[in-house]
Design a protein around this motif. Sequence first.
Motif, mmCIF file in Angstrom:
data_model
loop_
_atom_site.group_PDB
_atom_site.id
_atom_site.type_symbol
_atom_site.label_atom_id
_atom_site.label_comp_id
_atom_site.label_asym_id
_atom_site.label_seq_id
_atom_site.Cartn_x
_atom_site.Cartn_y
_atom_site.Cartn_z
ATOM 1 N N VAL A 77 20.241 -4.470 -10.149
ATOM 2 C CA VAL A 77 19.639 -3.143 -10.081
ATOM 3 C C VAL A 77 20.666 -2.092 -9.673
ATOM 4 O O VAL A 77 20.710 -0.995 -10.226
ATOM 5 N N ARG A 78 21.507 -2.429 -8.678
ATOM 6 C CA ARG A 78 22.506 -1.463 -8.198
ATOM 7 C C ARG A 78 23.889 -2.111 -8.177
ATOM 8 O O ARG A 78 24.443 -2.388 -7.108
ATOM 9 N N SER B 186 29.641 -2.610 -1.396
ATOM 10 C CA SER B 186 29.346 -3.198 -0.092
ATOM 11 C C SER B 186 30.058 -4.537 0.073
ATOM 12 O O SER B 186 30.512 -4.865 1.168
ATOM 13 N N HIS C 141 20.402 -5.337 3.789
ATOM 14 C CA HIS C 141 20.201 -5.016 2.386
ATOM 15 C C HIS C 141 21.339 -4.098 1.963
ATOM 16 O O HIS C 141 21.856 -3.347 2.804
ATOM 17 N N ARG D 40 26.898 -1.088 -8.750
ATOM 18 C CA ARG D 40 28.025 -0.391 -8.118
ATOM 19 C C ARG D 40 27.948 -0.449 -6.604
ATOM 20 O O ARG D 40 28.937 -0.706 -5.922
ATOM 21 N N LEU D 41 26.725 -0.231 -6.084
ATOM 22 C CA LEU D 41 26.546 -0.292 -4.636
ATOM 23 C C LEU D 41 26.817 -1.710 -4.133
ATOM 24 O O LEU D 41 27.426 -1.911 -3.084
ATOM 25 N N ALA D 42 26.372 -2.709 -4.917
ATOM 26 C CA ALA D 42 26.591 -4.098 -4.509
ATOM 27 C C ALA D 42 28.081 -4.388 -4.428
ATOM 28 O O ALA D 42 28.559 -4.998 -3.462
ATOM 29 N N SER E 88 13.076 -0.049 -15.398
ATOM 30 C CA SER E 88 13.989 0.917 -16.010
ATOM 31 C C SER E 88 14.153 0.601 -17.494
ATOM 32 O O SER E 88 13.893 -0.513 -17.951
ATOM 33 N N GLN F 246 14.373 7.065 -1.103
ATOM 34 C CA GLN F 246 15.821 7.268 -1.013
ATOM 35 C C GLN F 246 16.173 8.167 0.171
ATOM 36 O O GLN F 246 17.165 7.926 0.857
ATOM 37 N N GLU G 248 19.274 -7.386 -6.460
ATOM 38 C CA GLU G 248 19.801 -6.044 -6.248
ATOM 39 C C GLU G 248 21.166 -5.869 -6.906
ATOM 40 O O GLU G 248 21.591 -4.750 -7.173
ATOM 41 N N VAL H 224 21.335 -1.381 0.510
ATOM 42 C CA VAL H 224 21.093 0.055 0.659
ATOM 43 C C VAL H 224 21.453 0.552 2.059
ATOM 44 O O VAL H 224 21.655 1.743 2.262
#
Lengths: 367, 606
Positions: A121-122, A129, A92, A124-126, B213, A66, A118, A94
């Motif tokens: 997995v993420r 973006s 990506h 909120r970030l996806a 996870s 990270q 992804e 990230v």
Amino acid sequence: MTRPRVLVTTPDFPPSTGGIQRLIAQLVSHATGWETLVMTLDHPDSGHTSAPVPTLRVANTSAFRQASIARLNVATVRQGLAWRPDAIVSGHIVTSPGALMLGGLLRLPTVQYLYAKEIAVRPRLARFSMERSTATVVLSKHSAAVALRAGAHEERLHVIPPGVDVAERSPRLGGRAEIPTVLTVARLADRYKGFDVMLRALPLVCAQLPAARWVVIGDGPLRGELERTARAWGLNDSVVFCGHVSDEQLDGWFASSHVFAMPSRLPADGGGEGYGLVYLEAAARGLPCVAGNAGAVAEAVIHGETGLLVNPTDHVEMAGALVALLDDADRATALGAAGRERALVLSWDRMAAATEALVADLIASRT
Amino acid sequence: MNAMMVHRGPDDEGCFVDACGVALGARRLSIIDVEGGHQPIGNEDGTIWAVLNGEIYNHPALRRELLLRGHELRSRTDTEVLVHLYEDYGDALVHALEGMYCFAIWDARRGRLLLARDRFGEKPLFYRASGGRLTFASELTALQSGLDAADAVDPVSLTAFLALGYVPGAASMVSDVSQLPAASVLTWRLQDPVARVARYWRLPDLRPSATDSLEAMTAELEVRFADAVRSRLIADVPVGVLLSGGLHSTLVAAYAARASNHPVRTFTIGYDHGDVNETDDARHVAKLLGTEHREMVLSSVNVADLVPALLGRLDQPVADPALVALHAVCGLARDHVTVAVGGEGADELFAGYPRYRWLAVSSQIARAAPASLLQAGAGALNAAALHDRLGRLAEVLSPASAVERHISWVTDGRAKTTSDIWGRALRDLSEPFDPVVDAGQVIARSGVIGTLRAFMTLDQERWLPDDVLAKADRSSMLASLEMRTPFLDRSLAEFAASVPISMLAGPRDKHLLRTLFERELPELGGARRKTAFRVPLAEWMRGPLRPAMEAQVARGSAFAEEWLDRSAVNALVDQHVRGRADHARLLWSVLAFGCWLDTQRGTSTL
């Protein structure tokens, strides 16, 4: 217009291996209309390999990924302000924070690549973006549907399938092994790729073709579990875990195997295969594919034409399909040939041209 | 032999006799293809014949696969699927099966018999191979009826039974009769009449590290569990759920309710005696899930009659007192449904027993603290051990080996003291059963690494098939009810093995299952007490069962034949009745063996 300057920021780039790495490398190599700068993470082997385009690398401490990603984002902004690109491509999600910040500062169009897993997995970030990027590129209709469910804007979503290496990797016809061989090529990291189903299917395959073997190329955190399972079930003689191999060795396995198999399923938390490039790579080498009838894979393999699609959680059906192809060389060859025909159409040049056209449109609409 | 198992299959019976003297017989409880499911069933040309006890859940998919390959099937039954799978795969057909089963396949072309038992041992299979002859049956009693003379008690099995409360592994309570272990096949040929047993599957020791996870694992668990429940609801007859109100059966009931279009029927049981009552929990769950709920109360009057009779009807004794409650609730369910789904197996696969965590902690303490200190601590606790739990804690702290501590825990410490009640017939044994040695061998054979995984493996290999599942099978089949267990789905079990221990058992026991529960069923509230049709055993042994116990000691065959020592058992009964000590579990084993032996001998103390 002169060649647009495109800054590509991505955590995944050769010499590190994987589908995203290959995709971005092929994009920047074939997008000859661009003046490209790649921003990525350092890799122990990066000193020994030459990148196809100018590449700047940021220190990569694998234990603190990270922190490395954060450094990459900061460096992207700093380098971008100095280099003054016309557009930014983020490989990506990230790297979307750096790409979007730079885009905001310089009022530039940003193109975000999105795969599938992804998003799970993420999420909120996806979503962040996809909302902020000028355009989002996905590799398949399946990924487009996943992205739309996750909040993508349809008018800013573009499906551009990847290309397949065909020309330099033509199949060595007639070079198939004596031993009935099923091949899987994958990073051994994602359970959804169905390695467990392959192991369950194997005793049934061997009951009908005792000499059959499953060759697994690739490495990853699941390798230990898979090897232990194979041992516990007495399958040592029927499975070969090769780990990482060189390109030449990989070509050798593609040439000598009879069937490519990987029953990827849709994982419980969404995502899964974003495209299934590896099936097309196998097809380009004349191998018939056995795959799961789930998600994007069903776009990569055409049931009955270039391979067989099965219920990816049903190991008995999987075994049936494998035996059907291993036991019928004519049918396997026919499906493999049809798969190669289809893969020939999907070239990297076509993929790069489509991406270049998209970026050109975005730049034009900005000015 | 068929006539001895009418309760397992009251609807139909069938026989097949080969020219060379091979016979297959079956009793049928009709569940799938009620009309066309007569057994034994053969292939197209009558060269392969099969009988099946149990259920193959994936038979619809297998049937499609077989039809695709050109097989012709005449019925919709799972038994016929076996015949054709055998044609394609031979003995490897077991790798295609998902279900609870034991079956026999006679291959007349090769003069060869194949017997197989399911992966966890849900369905029983006993056999005797001697003098070139092989006899087999789903129940010991049926097997005995087909033998010339096989009613001798196996003394080593009896010592095992007294220590553990069940007969473990490949042995049986009858000399010369073996039980086919779970996940095993037995082959036997006319030309070479020797029984060869081979294991075909085991739960791999994956030693997973935490790469996924908790959210991803919970999502995966959800999908697999939902599939497992759905596949176990397939039947042409009504299906219900045995609901104790605990975590596991509540999960099963909730997912069954989601998977069916009409209200699910749930069944539970309570007592008018003692402090164990599960009916409130179950009723609450049933109301929230909107099930058609029925409950019954087992009164102490019933217990006095019902328990000795039930223990006497068992083909092989199982001294798990929950058998009584389970059988009663199965009887209730049988009035309304033919198939019931339960929560068995969850504790063993998902680290549900609190002892796993205690024993893991104790191993860490044992490594860190000096033995003398532990000895002193354990001694102090033992002295203060008025309460059961404190005594267990003392055991956990004692500086014994981890396996000794485990055995001591699961047997309430009685494993060490049962030799006190051995009669003359047992005292001369050169090698009585030693639970610690046996446990060590099971663990060593499995190659499992890690204290907690080792105990889970031991429980999966011994306690699960020989106690939990034997109890579930007998208590349901004696009521002519088929019981199904979604937690023992292969794909779900293999998934459980891929979950890191830290996620399975920590930070609380059955952490992953609880996480699923809280995520999917928040309306049912968080903490579920552990309830699995428990019974108020100590009270029963002081109250309603005391006459039966005393009659057993006075007149039972177990004492007449000197398997057990009358005065030693009398002393235990006396201490227990006076409330000086709690010997309920050992006395229950005595009662279970006594009632079983009386039935064997055709006598009764009642």
